[in-house]
Design a protein around this motif. Structure first.
Motif, PDB file in Angstrom:
ATOM      1  N   ILE A   1      -7.669   2.023  13.588  1.00 52.91           N
ATOM      2  CA  ILE A   1      -6.725   1.952  12.480  1.00 52.91           C
ATOM      3  C   ILE A   1      -6.266   3.372  12.170  1.00 52.91           C
ATOM      4  CG2 ILE A   1      -6.393   1.316  10.065  1.00 52.91           C
ATOM      5  CD1 ILE A   1      -6.737  -1.061  11.946  1.00 52.91           C
ATOM      6  N   VAL A   2      -4.963   3.600  12.233  1.00 56.55           N
ATOM      7  CA  VAL A   2      -4.442   4.957  12.044  1.00 56.55           C
ATOM      8  C   VAL A   2      -3.694   5.124  10.719  1.00 56.55           C
ATOM      9  CG1 VAL A   2      -4.306   5.429  14.509  1.00 56.55           C
ATOM     10  CG2 VAL A   2      -2.338   4.391  13.363  1.00 56.55           C
ATOM     11  N   GLU A   3      -3.405   4.014  10.045  1.00 57.16           N
ATOM     12  CA  GLU A   3      -2.690   4.121   8.771  1.00 57.16           C
ATOM     13  C   GLU A   3      -2.975   2.883   7.927  1.00 57.16           C
ATOM     14  OE1 GLU A   3       1.945   4.271   7.197  1.00 57.16           O
ATOM     15  OE2 GLU A   3       1.487   4.933   9.228  1.00 57.16           O
ATOM     16  N   VAL A   4      -3.336   3.106   6.670  1.00 51.99           N
ATOM     17  CA  VAL A   4      -3.583   2.007   5.744  1.00 51.99           C
ATOM     18  C   VAL A   4      -2.947   2.341   4.412  1.00 51.99           C
ATOM     19  CG1 VAL A   4      -5.306   0.673   4.489  1.00 51.99           C
ATOM     20  CG2 VAL A   4      -5.771   1.387   6.830  1.00 51.99           C
ATOM     21  N   GLU A   5      -2.236   1.390   3.832  1.00 51.79           N
ATOM     22  CA  GLU A   5      -1.662   1.593   2.507  1.00 51.79           C
ATOM     23  C   GLU A   5      -1.768   0.294   1.726  1.00 51.79           C
ATOM     24  OE1 GLU A   5       2.112   3.986   0.563  1.00 51.79           O
ATOM     25  OE2 GLU A   5       2.213   3.314   2.638  1.00 51.79           O
ATOM     26  N   SER A   6      -2.241   0.404   0.493  1.00 50.13           N
ATOM     27  CA  SER A   6      -2.367  -0.755  -0.395  1.00 50.13           C
ATOM     28  C   SER A   6      -1.579  -0.471  -1.658  1.00 50.13           C
ATOM     29  CB  SER A   6      -3.836  -1.000  -0.731  1.00 50.13           C
ATOM     30  OG  SER A   6      -3.956  -2.021  -1.692  1.00 50.13           O
ATOM     31  N   LEU A   7      -0.623  -1.342  -1.976  1.00 49.39           N
ATOM     32  CA  LEU A   7       0.275  -1.117  -3.106  1.00 49.39           C
ATOM     33  C   LEU A   7       0.251  -2.321  -4.043  1.00 49.39           C
ATOM     34  CD1 LEU A   7       3.329   0.172  -1.024  1.00 49.39           C
ATOM     35  CD2 LEU A   7       1.757   1.583  -2.322  1.00 49.39           C
ATOM     36  N   PRO A   8      -0.428  -2.237  -5.186  1.00 48.14           N
ATOM     37  CA  PRO A   8      -0.354  -3.329  -6.167  1.00 48.14           C
ATOM     38  C   PRO A   8       1.085  -3.501  -6.648  1.00 48.14           C
ATOM     39  CG  PRO A   8      -2.098  -1.747  -6.719  1.00 48.14           C
ATOM     40  CD  PRO A   8      -1.277  -1.125  -5.646  1.00 48.14           C
ATOM     41  N   LEU A   9       1.498  -4.716  -6.885  1.00 47.15           N
ATOM     42  CA  LEU A   9       2.864  -4.984  -7.315  1.00 47.15           C
ATOM     43  C   LEU A   9       2.930  -5.070  -8.836  1.00 47.15           C
ATOM     44  CD1 LEU A   9       4.021  -7.640  -4.690  1.00 47.15           C
ATOM     45  CD2 LEU A   9       4.298  -5.163  -4.628  1.00 47.15           C
ATOM     46  N   PRO A  10       3.683  -4.195  -9.482  1.00 46.67           N
ATOM     47  CA  PRO A  10       3.765  -4.204 -10.945  1.00 46.67           C
ATOM     48  C   PRO A  10       4.322  -5.522 -11.488  1.00 46.67           C
ATOM     49  CG  PRO A  10       4.675  -2.171 -10.042  1.00 46.67           C
ATOM     50  CD  PRO A  10       4.457  -3.095  -8.895  1.00 46.67           C
ATOM     51  N   TYR A  11       3.785  -5.943 -12.621  1.00 48.70           N
ATOM     52  CA  TYR A  11       4.231  -7.116 -13.361  1.00 48.70           C
ATOM     53  C   TYR A  11       3.999  -8.423 -12.624  1.00 48.70           C
ATOM     54  CZ  TYR A  11       6.477  -3.064 -15.304  1.00 48.70           C
ATOM     55  OH  TYR A  11       6.688  -1.804 -15.791  1.00 48.70           O
ATOM     56  N   ILE A  12       3.218  -8.353 -11.525  1.00 47.45           N
ATOM     57  CA  ILE A  12       2.857  -9.563 -10.795  1.00 47.45           C
ATOM     58  C   ILE A  12       1.345  -9.625 -10.758  1.00 47.45           C
ATOM     59  CG2 ILE A  12       3.134 -10.870  -8.670  1.00 47.45           C
ATOM     60  CD1 ILE A  12       5.749 -10.123 -10.029  1.00 47.45           C
ATOM     61  N   ALA A  13       0.767 -10.640 -11.365  1.00 47.43           N
ATOM     62  CA  ALA A  13      -0.690 -10.737 -11.434  1.00 47.43           C
ATOM     63  C   ALA A  13      -1.284 -10.989 -10.054  1.00 47.43           C
ATOM     64  CB  ALA A  13      -1.092 -11.859 -12.397  1.00 47.43           C
ATOM     65  N   HIS A  14      -2.284 -10.176  -9.696  1.00 46.60           N
ATOM     66  CA  HIS A  14      -3.104 -10.391  -8.502  1.00 46.60           C
ATOM     67  C   HIS A  14      -2.301 -10.391  -7.198  1.00 46.60           C
ATOM     68  CE1 HIS A  14      -5.964 -11.478 -11.552  1.00 46.60           C
ATOM     69  NE2 HIS A  14      -5.288 -12.562 -11.890  1.00 46.60           N
ATOM     70  N   LYS A  15      -1.311  -9.527  -7.103  1.00 46.15           N
ATOM     71  CA  LYS A  15      -0.546  -9.426  -5.855  1.00 46.15           C
ATOM     72  C   LYS A  15      -0.518  -7.965  -5.414  1.00 46.15           C
ATOM     73  CE  LYS A  15       1.448 -13.594  -5.050  1.00 46.15           C
ATOM     74  NZ  LYS A  15       1.521 -14.297  -3.771  1.00 46.15           N
ATOM     75  N   SER A  16      -0.781  -7.738  -4.134  1.00 46.00           N
ATOM     76  CA  SER A  16      -0.713  -6.401  -3.565  1.00 46.00           C
ATOM     77  C   SER A  16      -0.029  -6.449  -2.203  1.00 46.00           C
ATOM     78  CB  SER A  16      -2.110  -5.789  -3.407  1.00 46.00           C
ATOM     79  OG  SER A  16      -2.643  -5.392  -4.640  1.00 46.00           O
ATOM     80  N   ARG A  17       0.647  -5.374  -1.903  1.00 46.14           N
ATOM     81  CA  ARG A  17       1.264  -5.223  -0.594  1.00 46.14           C
ATOM     82  C   ARG A  17       0.342  -4.363   0.274  1.00 46.14           C
ATOM     83  NH1 ARG A  17       6.621  -1.582   0.697  1.00 46.14           N
ATOM     84  NH2 ARG A  17       6.788  -2.030   2.923  1.00 46.14           N
ATOM     85  N   PHE A  18       0.078  -4.820   1.490  1.00 48.33           N
ATOM     86  CA  PHE A  18      -0.785  -4.099   2.420  1.00 48.33           C
ATOM     87  C   PHE A  18       0.022  -3.719   3.659  1.00 48.33           C
ATOM     88  CE2 PHE A  18      -3.537  -6.791  -0.094  1.00 48.33           C
ATOM     89  CZ  PHE A  18      -4.623  -5.971  -0.382  1.00 48.33           C
ATOM     90  N   ILE A  19      -0.082  -2.461   4.048  1.00 52.06           N
ATOM     91  CA  ILE A  19       0.558  -1.986   5.270  1.00 52.06           C
ATOM     92  C   ILE A  19      -0.530  -1.343   6.128  1.00 52.06           C
ATOM     93  CG2 ILE A  19       2.365  -0.534   6.267  1.00 52.06           C
ATOM     94  CD1 ILE A  19       3.657  -0.467   3.457  1.00 52.06           C
ATOM     95  N   VAL A  20      -0.764  -1.899   7.301  1.00 52.40           N
ATOM     96  CA  VAL A  20      -1.830  -1.421   8.181  1.00 52.40           C
ATOM     97  C   VAL A  20      -1.263  -1.214   9.581  1.00 52.40           C
ATOM     98  CG1 VAL A  20      -4.072  -1.950   9.204  1.00 52.40           C
ATOM     99  CG2 VAL A  20      -3.597  -2.618   6.834  1.00 52.40           C
ATOM    100  N   ARG A  21      -1.525  -0.041  10.151  1.00 52.65           N
ATOM    101  CA  ARG A  21      -1.090   0.261  11.516  1.00 52.65           C
ATOM    102  C   ARG A  21      -2.317   0.555  12.379  1.00 52.65           C
ATOM    103  NH1 ARG A  21       3.496   2.446  14.106  1.00 52.65           N
ATOM    104  NH2 ARG A  21       4.564   2.572  12.111  1.00 52.65           N
ATOM    105  N   ALA A  22      -2.345  -0.058  13.557  1.00 49.04           N
ATOM    106  CA  ALA A  22      -3.405   0.196  14.535  1.00 49.04           C
ATOM    107  C   ALA A  22      -2.771   0.729  15.817  1.00 49.04           C
ATOM    108  CB  ALA A  22      -4.192  -1.076  14.822  1.00 49.04           C
ATOM    109  N   ALA A  23      -3.538   1.516  16.576  1.00 47.27           N
ATOM    110  CA  ALA A  23      -3.036   2.070  17.827  1.00 47.27           C
ATOM    111  C   ALA A  23      -4.174   2.199  18.819  1.00 47.27           C
ATOM    112  CB  ALA A  23      -2.379   3.425  17.597  1.00 47.27           C
ATOM    113  N   GLY A  24      -3.829   2.138  20.101  1.00 52.84           N
ATOM    114  CA  GLY A  24      -4.838   2.284  21.148  1.00 52.84           C
ATOM    115  C   GLY A  24      -4.183   2.606  22.479  1.00 52.84           C
ATOM    116  N   ASP A  25      -4.989   2.939  23.473  1.00 52.05           N
ATOM    117  CA  ASP A  25      -4.500   3.251  24.811  1.00 52.05           C
ATOM    118  C   ASP A  25      -4.211   1.957  25.573  1.00 52.05           C
ATOM    119  OD1 ASP A  25      -4.877   5.975  24.328  1.00 52.05           O
ATOM    120  OD2 ASP A  25      -6.983   5.868  24.967  1.00 52.05           O
ATOM    121  N   PHE A  26      -3.218   2.021  26.447  1.00 54.15           N
ATOM    122  CA  PHE A  26      -2.870   0.836  27.226  1.00 54.15           C
ATOM    123  C   PHE A  26      -4.002   0.478  28.181  1.00 54.15           C
ATOM    124  CE2 PHE A  26      -0.784  -1.225  30.906  1.00 54.15           C
ATOM    125  CZ  PHE A  26      -0.346  -2.361  30.256  1.00 54.15           C
ATOM    126  N   ASP A  27      -4.265  -0.812  28.282  1.00 60.33           N
ATOM    127  CA  ASP A  27      -5.313  -1.328  29.153  1.00 60.33           C
ATOM    128  C   ASP A  27      -4.697  -1.660  30.512  1.00 60.33           C
ATOM    129  OD1 ASP A  27      -7.357  -2.600  30.431  1.00 60.33           O
ATOM    130  OD2 ASP A  27      -7.726  -4.091  28.866  1.00 60.33           O
TER     131      ASP A  27
END
Length: 975
Positions: free
Chosen positions: A491-517
């Motif tokens: 995992i090379v990048e993780v971001e968690s963003l709660p959404l204002p004025y919306i109960a119990h909702k968050s935006r998640f952005i996750v990036r993974a990377a690896g070498d070609f098999d």
């Protein structure tokens, strides 16, 4: 040369120097076949030994940069979300030549989602069908569909449903869904989707031509295309999303350059100049060997987008650039013969003078083509003029990319690097490593596989950590499915963003990377792109046959009025004590507003576009000094309330004006004679200009506001601080722009007004326009934070000046000078963001960002900046030392509210808002003393530490307040 494609092939094992460089041809498949065939012969490689072929192509980005009408299709845009975004039509922020070339039609239709996934309105099939008839009449074959909040639309699937209707009505056309191209950020996502759609047809033809020679040569291996983040796409994926390859050439070259210089220059930042056949791309290679990335937004040829992008600037200079004298002046590019260099250039028997011809003529010993055709044949003064102009172009683009005036190493790579001189102003040394001509291919062969998950999840029953862990596993699996080896994926990048004025909702952005098999190469070898019957077979335009003068907009970028002016002579227009805002003024005010927003207030960018369009439509936008108000003048106020996340996606309709209209319909006291912004920080800082200049009002905007910054709540304003009225913000009118209006004629307190509006927000789309009942001119003079539009202008001017003079390294000091000098503020810290945490409580985003300084400097160690929508404090951290309470101590506080704490992008001098904080950004942190309106006891109580629940801390000003100088006072009568 690099103007069309770069090929990197990985072999399973070889002891040979397996490299070959071939010039590209009219049909790129011929060049690829020639390169691979030569490698087979010279290195005795068997086709079965080739594990993969990776191609880094500049075909698609070149089509945009050179504005080649034979490669760019006309595009129709269907927006879903009326009436929102009506004031910012598609391509509003594009350079005019590119907009006129690509945008063929646009329509704003019903549809779109609110941030919680509920409907603004459902799509209407009849509207879409009607637009399809128009699109068909115009002969447009590429259509973009862009819906408000479409990236989080997993239920209604409005873009998908609209696409089905379009496909049914129009048949064999390309339909691009914006959600497949980029993420949240309505205009920027749309821009990317339009460019993607425009180049789609050409991309299919090109990628099919890449794959054909691989197949014909008997290679049973996959063909990949490099993305601009240093990873790879399968050919079929690249044919659907060619925009992901934009600027992959510079990324490949820069990563290849890092490999080539190895330990020789390890640990030192350097400028990489990648010279191809058509363009020269320049970027900064950081000390860690990776390219510097652009911050929150990226830009190509003047078009702003919102996906990860290397910080690269391109100019129309390459080996194939046309060289001509026009009106006595030597021009080099931007037009280029490109891939036709081997037949068009003089040294190859052609009749078109190119940069390669002039270099061969000047070098004497450079063996390219038939040197006898140019040496002694080109005029000596023309050769000197060519060398001077080429050197000037390279030095100018290098200078533009620098963040400080100090010289730094310049690394020359690319097949066209022969056009570059051995010495350049601004370069401590010019390096051309061995194999520099194939740096691009080396970088391509080193590329990794990646995958991104961007989603919104409910945290009501499952913790955010558990959800994030699941998404990380999903991202890893997606990366493995894309071809990565399981053991290399991370995992090379993780971001968690709660959404204002919306109960119990968050935006998640996750990036993974690896070498070609490579053991799974066969799984990807069968993916093949077919060029459909609808593809045109037109060849790219031949600029050598064009007798018109070269464009003065080499990259299609219009002049930036914020920078491209004479700072020493520019004077704003002040007529009879009223400041008439120009586009230059607007650009500077916009920069300043976001910096004064102290992380909040929302980006003013879309509002700036609206004001700019008003100016271009002939509106006169007036600003007046609050000192000139009469006692009985009636000063209204208005602005937006809600989530900045909503603001970047659900662009304004008429909610601000709706609120004003209903206010004065229902309020018995009569209309306002003037307007004042609620807050100067962020987008609301420009709303006074919008409202004042509108045809409904046509009144001056007061040079001041009720905050002097941005604050998260309406009761944190100076009228409440002064307390001369029992209640200031009632009556109040609130409108959502979709037909719903709330009017409060009375209230028990200003706090209650705030609470009611916040409660209504969740049912009104989390973003509304508000209008406040007017106050008198005499009250405004006593309460307003004065001359804050002037202050924004001065701050923005200094940022623009620092950019032009390449002084971004000390832009923070320049901002402080504009705010009043060293006695009123200081640079608190310089470093890199290494941590961000966010949580949602009572509708506001709470969190903290951690900034780490550089060892051995005065900014060593770490600081944290807690925020509640806006930055609250800057606090020094002590590694391994805990306070008794686990909280901050007064002696560690570098600055705290009501003083202003702003985080600045160290690469361009612009503000970074709290929603844009992310790991790795290089930042400057500044503190500016608050207005004297806030430093009285009541002001410190409301807007200081106690107002944010930090009762254990005391307010100590960072300096002494210096009242901003009025632009009107300074420039009145000087024109």
């Amino acid at each position: 040369m690099k103007n069309n494609s770069t090929l990197g092939a990985r072999t399973i094992h070889t002891d040979h120097d397996d490299r070959h460089k071939a010039p590209t041809t009219t049909d790129p498949s011929h060049g690829i076949a020639a390169a691979i065939t030569t490698m087979f012969k010279s290195a005795s490689i068997e086709p079965s030994s080739v594990a993969s072929v990776t191609i880094g192509t500049t075909h698609f980005v070149n089509a945009v940069i050179t504005q080649d009408h034979t490669r760019l299709s006309r595009v129709a845009v269907i927006r879903l979300g009326a009436p929102f975004s009506k004031h910012a039509p598609p391509c509003i922020d594009w350079p005019a030549p590119l907009r006129n070339l690509i945008l063929g039609h646009h329509a704003l239709l019903k549809g779109g989602l609110e941030v919680d996934g509920s409907l603004i309105s459902d799509i209407r099939e009849a509207e879409i069908v009607e637009q399809c008839k128009i699109i068909k009449e115009k002969g447009i074959k590429s259509i973009v569909i862009n819906g408000i909040f479409s990236p989080i639309d997993t239920v209604e699937k409005q873009e998908e449903r609209a696409a089905e209707i379009v496909q049914r009505e129009l048949g064999d056309v390309d339909v691009v869904l914006s959600k497949t191209v980029a993420n949240l950020g309505f205009l920027e996502r749309e821009n990317a989707a339009i460019l993607n759609a425009s180049v789609l047809s050409f991309a299919r033809r090109t990628i099919a031509s890449f794959q054909e020679p691989i197949k014909n040569l008997g290679l049973e291996c996959p063909v990949f295309i490099t993305q601009n983040d240093g990873t790879i796409l399968s050919g079929d994926a690249a044919a659907r999303l060619p925009i992901r390859t934009f600027s992959s050439g510079p990324t490949n070259s820069m990563r290849g350059a890092a490999f080539l210089v190895g330990k020789q220059d390890h640990g030192e930042a350097m400028m990489v100049v990648d010279v191809g056949g058509t363009t020269t791309d320049v970027g900064l290679l950081l000390a860690n060997g990776f390219p510097r990335q652009q911050a929150a937004y990226s830009e190509l040829s003047g078009v702003r987008m919102n996906f990860s992008y290397p910080d690269v600037k391109s100019i129309g200079l390459g080996g194939g650039s046309l060289v001509r004298r026009i009106d006595g002046k030597m021009h080099v590019g931007p037009e280029s013969v490109g891939y036709k260099l081997p037949e068009k250039a003089l040294v190859f028997g052609g009749d078109v003078p190119t940069a390669t011809d002039y270099i061969v003529a000047a070098a004497k010993d450079l063996a390219i083509g038939d040197t006898s055709k140019v040496q002694g044949k080109l005029a000596g003064e023309d050769i000197d003029a060519f060398k001077t102009e080429t050197k000037r172009m390279l030095e100018e683009i290098i200078d533009t990319m620098k963040t400080s005036p100090e010289d730094l190493p310049v690394l020359l790579v690319g097949g066209g690097a022969v056009v570059a001189p051995d010495e350049l102003k601004g370069a401590s040394r010019v390096i051309k490593p061995e194999w520099s001509g194939v740096a691009n291919a080396i970088g391509a062969a080193m590329a990794r596989v990646s995958a991104v998950i961007d989603t919104v999840k409910s945290t009501e029953k499952t913790s955010a950590k558990e959800i994030q862990a699941d998404i990380e596993e999903e991202a890893k699996q997606k990366t493995i499915e894309a071809g990565a080896s399981a053991e290399s994926v991370e995992i090379v990048e993780v971001e968690s963003l709660p959404l204002p004025y919306i109960a119990h909702k968050s935006r998640f952005i996750v990036r993974a990377a690896g070498d070609f098999d490579y053991t799974r190469s066969a799984d990807f070898a069968t993916l093949h792109v077919e060029s459909s019957h609808k593809e045109a077979t037109a060849e790219p335009s031949d600029p050598s046959n064009n007798s018109t003068p070269p464009s003065t907009e080499a990259n299609g970028i219009e002049e930036d009025p914020a920078v491209d002016i004479d700072f020493s002579s520019y004077a704003p227009k002040v007529v009879k004590r009223e400041w008439h805002i120009s586009e230059t003024d607007l650009q500077w005010i916009t920069i300043g507003c976001y910096i004064l927003g102290t992380g909040g207030g929302g980006s003013p960018y879309s509002t700036m576009l609206r004001v700019r369009q008003m100016l271009r439509n002939g509106a006169t936008i007036r600003v007046m000094n609050p000192d000139d108000l009469k006692d009985d003048d009636r000063v209204g106020s208005g602005g937006g309330a809600g989530s900045p996340t909503v603001g970047i996606e659900k662009l304004s309709g008429d909610e601000m004006m709706d609120a004003q209209v209903h206010m004065y319909k229902l309020f018995p006291g009569g209309r306002a004679t003037h307007i004042i912004p609620l807050e100067i920080g962020g987008s609301n800082g420009l709303q006074g200009l919008v409202l004042g200049a509108s045809s409904n009002m046509n009144i001056p905007c007061v040079d001041g506001d009720w905050m002097g910054r941005a604050y998260p709540t309406k009761w944190q304003t100076t009228p409440v601080v002064f307390g001369e009225r029992e209640i200031v913000f009632a009556p109040v009118s609130v409108a959502d722009g979709n037909g719903n209006v709330l009017y409060m004629p009375t209230a028990t307190s200003d706090l209650k007004v705030e609470q009611v509006i916040r409660a209504a927000l969740s049912q009104m789309g989390s973003h509304v326009g508000t209008a406040d009942g007017p106050v008198t001119g005499s009250e405004t003079r006593r309460w307003a934070v004065e001359h804050t539009i002037s202050l924004s202008w001065r701050i923005g001017r200094e940022v623009a000046r620092a950019r032009k003079e390449n002084r971004i390294d000390n832009v923070a000091e320049s901002i402080i000078d504009a705010a009043g000098g060293p006695e009123t503020g200081r640079v608190l810290f310089k470093g890199k963001i290494v941590g961000v945490e966010r949580k949602l409580w009572m509708g506001h985003i709470y969190g903290e960002v951690i900034v780490e300084g550089t060892e051995g400097t005065q900014f060593a160690g770490k600081i944290k900046i807690p925020f509640k929508n806006e930055n609250i404090a800057a606090v020094r951290l002590h590694e391994g030392v805990e306070t008794e309470t686990g909280e901050e101590k007064n002696e560690d506080v570098l600055a705290i509210v009501p003083d202003l704490i702003s985080v600045i992008d160290a690469q361009n001098g612009e503000a970074i808002g709290t929603p844009e904080y992310r790991y790795g950004l290089l930042v400057l942190v500044i503190g500016i003393t608050a207005s004297e309106r806030w430093t009285i006891p009541k002001g410190i109580e409301i807007g200081g530490p106690k107002g944010f629940g930090l009762d254990h801390l005391e307010y100590k000003p960072v300096g002494k307040f210096v009242k901003p100088i009025s632009v009107i006072d300074e420039y009145d009568g000087k024109l």
